[in-house]
Design a protein around this motif. Sequence first.
Motif, PDB file in Angstrom:
ATOM      1  N   ASP A 182      77.708 110.678   9.564  1.00 57.66           N
ATOM      2  CA  ASP A 182      77.799 111.812   9.177  1.00 57.66           C
ATOM      3  C   ASP A 182      77.764 111.431   7.651  1.00 57.66           C
ATOM      4  N   ILE A 183      78.073 112.593   6.697  1.00 53.24           N
ATOM      5  CA  ILE A 183      77.932 112.207   5.354  1.00 53.24           C
ATOM      6  C   ILE A 183      78.885 111.650   4.820  1.00 53.24           C
ATOM      7  N   ASP A 184      80.281 111.623   5.080  1.00 56.40           N
ATOM      8  CA  ASP A 184      81.204 110.675   4.526  1.00 56.40           C
ATOM      9  C   ASP A 184      81.013 109.308   5.176  1.00 56.40           C
ATOM     10  N   HIS A 185      80.373 108.920   6.145  1.00 56.52           N
ATOM     11  CA  HIS A 185      80.344 107.580   6.399  1.00 56.52           C
ATOM     12  C   HIS A 185      79.233 107.015   5.879  1.00 56.52           C
ATOM     13  N   THR A 186      77.989 107.934   5.442  1.00 59.36           N
ATOM     14  CA  THR A 186      77.050 107.423   4.711  1.00 59.36           C
ATOM     15  C   THR A 186      77.417 107.176   3.338  1.00 59.36           C
ATOM     16  N   LEU A 187      78.427 107.900   2.686  1.00 60.90           N
ATOM     17  CA  LEU A 187      78.952 107.666   1.276  1.00 60.90           C
ATOM     18  C   LEU A 187      79.495 106.182   1.306  1.00 60.90           C
ATOM     19  N   GLU A 188      80.288 105.782   2.380  1.00 63.12           N
ATOM     20  CA  GLU A 188      80.917 104.427   2.442  1.00 63.12           C
ATOM     21  C   GLU A 188      79.739 103.601   2.225  1.00 63.12           C
ATOM     22  N   ILE A 215      72.715 114.074  11.919  1.00 60.23           N
ATOM     23  CA  ILE A 215      72.578 115.162  11.612  1.00 60.23           C
ATOM     24  C   ILE A 215      73.605 116.129  12.418  1.00 60.23           C
ATOM     25  N   PRO A 216      74.284 117.022  12.110  1.00 62.55           N
ATOM     26  CA  PRO A 216      75.329 117.722  12.854  1.00 62.55           C
ATOM     27  C   PRO A 216      74.501 118.502  13.833  1.00 62.55           C
ATOM     28  N   GLY A 217      74.982 118.346  15.192  1.00 66.25           N
ATOM     29  CA  GLY A 217      74.094 118.976  16.068  1.00 66.25           C
ATOM     30  C   GLY A 217      73.044 118.127  17.151  1.00 66.25           C
ATOM     31  N   LEU A 218      72.764 117.004  16.314  1.00 62.92           N
ATOM     32  CA  LEU A 218      71.964 116.231  17.050  1.00 62.92           C
ATOM     33  C   LEU A 218      72.541 114.821  17.417  1.00 62.92           C
ATOM     34  N   SER A 219      72.322 114.603  18.706  1.00 62.12           N
ATOM     35  CA  SER A 219      73.226 113.240  19.251  1.00 62.12           C
ATOM     36  C   SER A 219      72.526 112.001  18.558  1.00 62.12           C
ATOM     37  N   TYR A 250      67.679 119.502  10.525  1.00 62.32           N
ATOM     38  CA  TYR A 250      67.509 118.457   9.397  1.00 62.32           C
ATOM     39  C   TYR A 250      67.363 119.098   8.081  1.00 62.32           C
ATOM     40  N   LEU A 251      66.294 120.038   8.028  1.00 64.14           N
ATOM     41  CA  LEU A 251      66.077 120.881   6.649  1.00 64.14           C
ATOM     42  C   LEU A 251      67.532 121.333   5.990  1.00 64.14           C
ATOM     43  N   ARG A 252      68.233 121.832   6.909  1.00 56.79           N
ATOM     44  CA  ARG A 252      69.757 122.439   6.126  1.00 56.79           C
ATOM     45  C   ARG A 252      70.700 121.221   5.611  1.00 56.79           C
ATOM     46  N   HIS A 253      70.628 120.147   6.590  1.00 55.71           N
ATOM     47  CA  HIS A 253      71.373 119.041   6.299  1.00 55.71           C
ATOM     48  C   HIS A 253      70.922 117.946   4.967  1.00 55.71           C
TER      49      HIS A 253
END
Length: 402
Positions: free
Chosen positions: A127-133, A152-156, A186-189
């Motif tokens: 998710d975004i927090d882990h990516t920032l790390e 992406i939230p909602g996709l496994s 994807y486009l929302r995220h």
Amino acid sequence: MKITNAFVNITSPGRNFVTLKIETDEGIFGLGDGTLNGRELAVASYLTEHVLPCIIGRDPFQSEDIWQYLYRGAYWRRGPVTMAAIGAVDVALWDIKGKALNTPVYNLLGGKSRDGLLAYAHCTGKDIDHTLEDVALHKEMGFKAVRVQSGIPGLSTTYGIAKGTGRYEPAERGLPSEHQWSTEMYLRHVPQLFARVRETFGEELHLLHDCHHRLTPIEAGRLGKELEPFHLFWMEDPTPAELQEGFKIIRQHTTTPIAVGEVFNTIWDAHDLIRNQFIDYIRMTPVHSGGLTHLKKVADFAELYHVRTGCHGATDMSPVTIAAALHFDTAVHNFGIQELMPHTDETNAVFPHQYRFKDGMMFPGDAPGLGVDLDEALAAKYPYLRAYLPINRKLDGTLTDW
Ligand code: KDG
Ligand code: MG
């Protein structure tokens, strides 16, 4: 000098690699990479059955003539299998020439145009927090450019994100796994992801993103426009590129720079993209583009249209290709950036090499030839294991581009 012997080595130190070794009557040998992710044995067979018998006895200095012999002489042209096989031969010949002349390959391609090569790392997270790390970690390691992808939230599952705790590796053992895709999610995220990255790390870091061929041109235009405030270095593979004129639509809607070409095999895949100035970076790399001989011509053509290079450097490019790309990057005037996705320790041990990473930059080293070796005894300990790239389905089950 004459080519006396040539053979293919297949090894799997964590992932599969196809390596060509060409030997000469003067005791000098050269290495080339023929790895085609998920289709490795097709290239190995193309080389062993159809190419290698034709090059025995030839002068390895005649790399241009041998390239034309293998390209025009086959009658059946282009395609990833053919061009990876030609690429393997061509890169091995440049390695031999460098060793024979006691000089690094970059000197044969025009000499040093720069001291170091800007490299980008992959930063990912579920998710975004882990990516920032992960971005923070790579900044700490010295990277000045990072490719940013996140779950992406909602996709496994999605492209670029590791399933477990280790680093991301696209090919998986066994038959192809299935990923899920929703363009809407994807486009929302993605704009939210880049807003957070810029907010956290400021303007200085170069940011890249790979759409991995999943959007239509107009969707890519929308994404590029929404990412403009975050000043990306590039947006990669926004749409499948068989339809080169599709990129015109993207260009009409956004100033976000566009990179494309890791799946291209010849200049003809990029010809319209380049001459119409639809792209900013060309991602072709020695292995899948028929070697250094052809890639140098692509770069010189691209230079006329302000298109810079950005060689594909994922883990399926063996250290032989990474070395060849770094020599090429060092020499061409229109170098842009080099992708760096680190190989495992096992792979690095099988392919000892001279190239290095330091302070955000890569350096090919000054050893004669490419500066890469193949430890055949160690390679033999890692036999080939079938592996595939995943396939991708929309939420309703329709097969789509991965
Ligand atoms: O074999 C496929 C990978 O090389 C590819 O998915 C990696 O898109 C990629 C990249 O930009 O490194
Ligand atoms: Mg890519």
